[in-house]
Design a protein around this motif. Structure first.
Motif, PDB file in Angstrom:
ATOM      1  N   PRO A 136      54.917 -41.245 -22.028  1.00  0.00           N
ATOM      2  CA  PRO A 136      53.471 -41.203 -21.800  1.00  0.00           C
ATOM      3  C   PRO A 136      53.024 -39.793 -21.415  1.00  0.00           C
ATOM      4  N   VAL A 137      51.859 -39.378 -21.892  1.00  0.00           N
ATOM      5  CA  VAL A 137      51.450 -37.983 -21.719  1.00  0.00           C
ATOM      6  C   VAL A 137      51.409 -37.556 -20.254  1.00  0.00           C
ATOM      7  N   THR A 138      51.152 -38.488 -19.354  1.00  0.00           N
ATOM      8  CA  THR A 138      51.123 -38.129 -17.940  1.00  0.00           C
ATOM      9  C   THR A 138      52.515 -37.788 -17.410  1.00  0.00           C
ATOM     10  N   ARG A 139      53.568 -38.200 -18.113  1.00  0.00           N
ATOM     11  CA  ARG A 139      54.935 -37.958 -17.647  1.00  0.00           C
ATOM     12  C   ARG A 139      55.570 -36.728 -18.291  1.00  0.00           C
ATOM     13  N   TRP A 140      54.862 -36.090 -19.222  1.00  0.00           N
ATOM     14  CA  TRP A 140      55.473 -34.923 -19.856  1.00  0.00           C
ATOM     15  C   TRP A 140      55.274 -33.702 -18.957  1.00  0.00           C
ATOM     16  N   ARG A 141      56.311 -33.416 -18.166  1.00  0.00           N
ATOM     17  CA  ARG A 141      56.361 -32.238 -17.301  1.00  0.00           C
ATOM     18  C   ARG A 141      55.070 -32.032 -16.515  1.00  0.00           C
ATOM     19  N   PRO A 142      54.673 -33.046 -15.715  1.00  0.00           N
ATOM     20  CA  PRO A 142      53.433 -32.904 -14.945  1.00  0.00           C
ATOM     21  C   PRO A 142      53.545 -31.772 -13.934  1.00  0.00           C
ATOM     22  N   ASP A 143      52.417 -31.154 -13.636  1.00  0.00           N
ATOM     23  CA  ASP A 143      52.401 -30.119 -12.612  1.00  0.00           C
ATOM     24  C   ASP A 143      52.674 -30.747 -11.250  1.00  0.00           C
ATOM     25  N   PRO A 144      53.351 -30.025 -10.368  1.00  0.00           N
ATOM     26  CA  PRO A 144      53.607 -30.559  -9.023  1.00  0.00           C
ATOM     27  C   PRO A 144      52.306 -30.891  -8.313  1.00  0.00           C
ATOM     28  N   GLY A 145      52.347 -31.981  -7.541  1.00  0.00           N
ATOM     29  CA  GLY A 145      51.159 -32.371  -6.799  1.00  0.00           C
ATOM     30  C   GLY A 145      50.607 -33.699  -7.290  1.00  0.00           C
ATOM     31  N   PRO A 146      49.296 -33.898  -7.154  1.00  0.00           N
ATOM     32  CA  PRO A 146      48.689 -35.184  -7.520  1.00  0.00           C
ATOM     33  C   PRO A 146      48.953 -35.591  -8.965  1.00  0.00           C
ATOM     34  N   GLU A 147      49.109 -34.619  -9.862  1.00  0.00           N
ATOM     35  CA  GLU A 147      49.310 -34.934 -11.268  1.00  0.00           C
ATOM     36  C   GLU A 147      50.584 -35.737 -11.494  1.00  0.00           C
ATOM     37  N   GLU A 148      51.550 -35.572 -10.577  1.00  0.00           N
ATOM     38  CA  GLU A 148      52.830 -36.277 -10.735  1.00  0.00           C
ATOM     39  C   GLU A 148      52.683 -37.781 -10.536  1.00  0.00           C
ATOM     40  N   ASP A 149      51.625 -38.201  -9.857  1.00  0.00           N
ATOM     41  CA  ASP A 149      51.457 -39.616  -9.527  1.00  0.00           C
ATOM     42  C   ASP A 149      50.396 -40.313 -10.382  1.00  0.00           C
ATOM     43  N   LEU A 150      49.944 -39.656 -11.433  1.00  0.00           N
ATOM     44  CA  LEU A 150      48.929 -40.279 -12.283  1.00  0.00           C
ATOM     45  C   LEU A 150      49.514 -41.475 -13.025  1.00  0.00           C
ATOM     46  N   PRO A 151      48.741 -42.544 -13.182  1.00  0.00           N
ATOM     47  CA  PRO A 151      49.258 -43.708 -13.910  1.00  0.00           C
ATOM     48  C   PRO A 151      49.395 -43.400 -15.398  1.00  0.00           C
ATOM     49  N   ASP A 152      50.277 -44.165 -16.040  1.00  0.00           N
ATOM     50  CA  ASP A 152      50.482 -44.009 -17.474  1.00  0.00           C
ATOM     51  C   ASP A 152      49.222 -44.397 -18.234  1.00  0.00           C
ATOM     52  N   VAL A 153      49.051 -43.784 -19.403  1.00  0.00           N
ATOM     53  CA  VAL A 153      47.969 -44.141 -20.309  1.00  0.00           C
ATOM     54  C   VAL A 153      48.586 -44.508 -21.656  1.00  0.00           C
ATOM     55  N   ALA A 154      47.767 -45.097 -22.532  1.00  0.00           N
ATOM     56  CA  ALA A 154      48.268 -45.578 -23.818  1.00  0.00           C
ATOM     57  C   ALA A 154      48.344 -44.443 -24.840  1.00  0.00           C
ATOM     58  N   CYS A 155      49.124 -43.434 -24.476  1.00  0.00           N
ATOM     59  CA  CYS A 155      49.285 -42.267 -25.330  1.00  0.00           C
ATOM     60  C   CYS A 155      50.619 -41.614 -24.967  1.00  0.00           C
ATOM     61  N   ALA A 156      51.424 -41.322 -25.974  1.00  0.00           N
ATOM     62  CA  ALA A 156      52.756 -40.778 -25.721  1.00  0.00           C
ATOM     63  C   ALA A 156      52.986 -39.553 -26.600  1.00  0.00           C
ATOM     64  N   GLY A 157      53.812 -38.657 -26.090  1.00  0.00           N
ATOM     65  CA  GLY A 157      54.102 -37.465 -26.874  1.00  0.00           C
ATOM     66  C   GLY A 157      55.328 -36.747 -26.379  1.00  0.00           C
ATOM     67  N   GLY A 158      55.670 -35.684 -27.079  1.00  0.00           N
ATOM     68  CA  GLY A 158      56.829 -34.903 -26.719  1.00  0.00           C
ATOM     69  C   GLY A 158      56.860 -33.598 -27.508  1.00  0.00           C
ATOM     70  N   VAL A 159      57.876 -32.812 -27.225  1.00  0.00           N
ATOM     71  CA  VAL A 159      58.051 -31.507 -27.857  1.00  0.00           C
ATOM     72  C   VAL A 159      59.491 -31.400 -28.334  1.00  0.00           C
ATOM     73  N   ALA A 160      59.691 -30.818 -29.513  1.00  0.00           N
ATOM     74  CA  ALA A 160      61.034 -30.657 -30.063  1.00  0.00           C
ATOM     75  C   ALA A 160      61.167 -29.254 -30.654  1.00  0.00           C
ATOM     76  N   ARG A 161      62.415 -28.798 -30.732  1.00  0.00           N
ATOM     77  CA  ARG A 161      62.727 -27.468 -31.273  1.00  0.00           C
ATOM     78  C   ARG A 161      63.466 -27.630 -32.599  1.00  0.00           C
ATOM     79  N   LYS A 162      63.107 -26.815 -33.574  1.00  0.00           N
ATOM     80  CA  LYS A 162      63.805 -26.841 -34.855  1.00  0.00           C
ATOM     81  C   LYS A 162      65.100 -26.068 -34.733  1.00  0.00           C
ATOM     82  N   PRO A 163      66.240 -26.708 -35.019  1.00  0.00           N
ATOM     83  CA  PRO A 163      67.539 -26.022 -34.869  1.00  0.00           C
ATOM     84  C   PRO A 163      67.638 -24.791 -35.784  1.00  0.00           C
TER      85      PRO A 163
END
Length: 263
Positions: A236-263
């Motif tokens: 969930p987008v709220t869990r992708w490397r949230p900034d320290p502080g209140p952002e870390e405790d935000l509830p999940d939303v219906a949206c997910a994502g990630g980042v990948a590197r091309k080898p």
């Protein structure tokens, strides 16, 4: 860019609806009506839009500051808001080069707002459809050097490609010309919240806009097949490397994502 495109104000457009959700003013009554329809069925939509935007900011900041990326191809950028990709990247690396891609004529009208690069860097705007990657890559080559790493940003855009196999093929064709060490960032709405799914179904059936197709987190993760997915994975987008502080405790939303590197 000297020819003003025709803007159809009778049909809502995803970029303008998203602008409405983010509190912007670059939208029309038909967009606000469609947005209100979604909001009435799913009040969490505004929060989801903002949390998704926050993930984009964190992703660009990571890519520019930690991964050392200096080139960004942002497809489906939408209308200018706060902390556009080039603003975040060029605060860290003024020499960063950014190409924005969208197919909404209103975005083209506002392109000059996007094209305010730092003197050391560059920005460009391409009017194109994500479903036709060839012209995107060709035109992006005016500004980007594909022999150097590029960050491909596909944030909230692949849901507009209804056929899943076609969407995966689009990603493959966009990733293919990228050199080793490039990155792909993606997020999209997920199908695990019944209220969100009901709101999207109502929107798709009644708005006249291009339909949006939420997908499972597993399907979104498969857009990154063949790439090295970075921790914490597709989440969930709220869990992708949230900034320290209140952002870390935000509830999940219906949206997910990630980042990948091309080898």
């Amino acid at each position: 860019m000297d020819q003003r495109p025709e803007i159809d104000t009778t049909v809502p457009h995803s970029a303008r609806i998203w602008n409405f959700f983010l509190g912007g003013t670059d939208n029309f009554p038909v967009d606000r009506q469609a947005g209100e329809q979604i909001f009435q069925a799913f009040p969490g939509m505004v929060d989801m839009a903002r949390r998704s935007r926050q993930m984009l900011t964190r992703v660009v900041r990571f890519l520019a500051a930690e991964a050392g990326v200096r080139q960004f191809l942002d497809i489906g950028t939408g209308l200018p808001t706060m902390d556009n990709t080039h603003e975040v990247a060029q605060r860290i690396a003024p020499e960063a080069r950014v190409v924005y891609v969208d197919n909404d004529p209103l975005v083209l009208v506002h392109a000059k707002a996007l094209l305010t690069s730092s003197p050391e860097g560059a920005t460009d705007y391409i009017e194109a459809d994500v479903r036709d990657p060839g012209p995107i890559i060709e035109q992006a080559g005016r500004t980007l050097d594909f022999e150097e790493p590029v960050a491909l940003m596909l944030m909230g855009i692949l849901g507009l490609v209804q056929d899943y196999d076609q969407a995966r093929d689009v990603v493959r064709r966009l990733v293919e010309p990228l050199t080793s060490g490039s990155y792909v960032a993606v997020y999209d709405g997920t199908d695990d919240d019944p209220a969100y799914m009901a709101a999207i179904a109502a929107f798709n059936s009644g708005s006249g806009a291009v339909p949006y197709t939420p997908r499972s987190p597993e399907q979104i993760a498969r857009f990154l097949d063949g790439l090295d997915v970075l921790p914490p994975g597709v989440v969930p987008v709220t869990r992708w490397r949230p900034d320290p502080g209140p952002e870390e405790d935000l509830p999940d939303v219906a949206c997910a994502g990630g980042v990948a590197r091309k080898p």
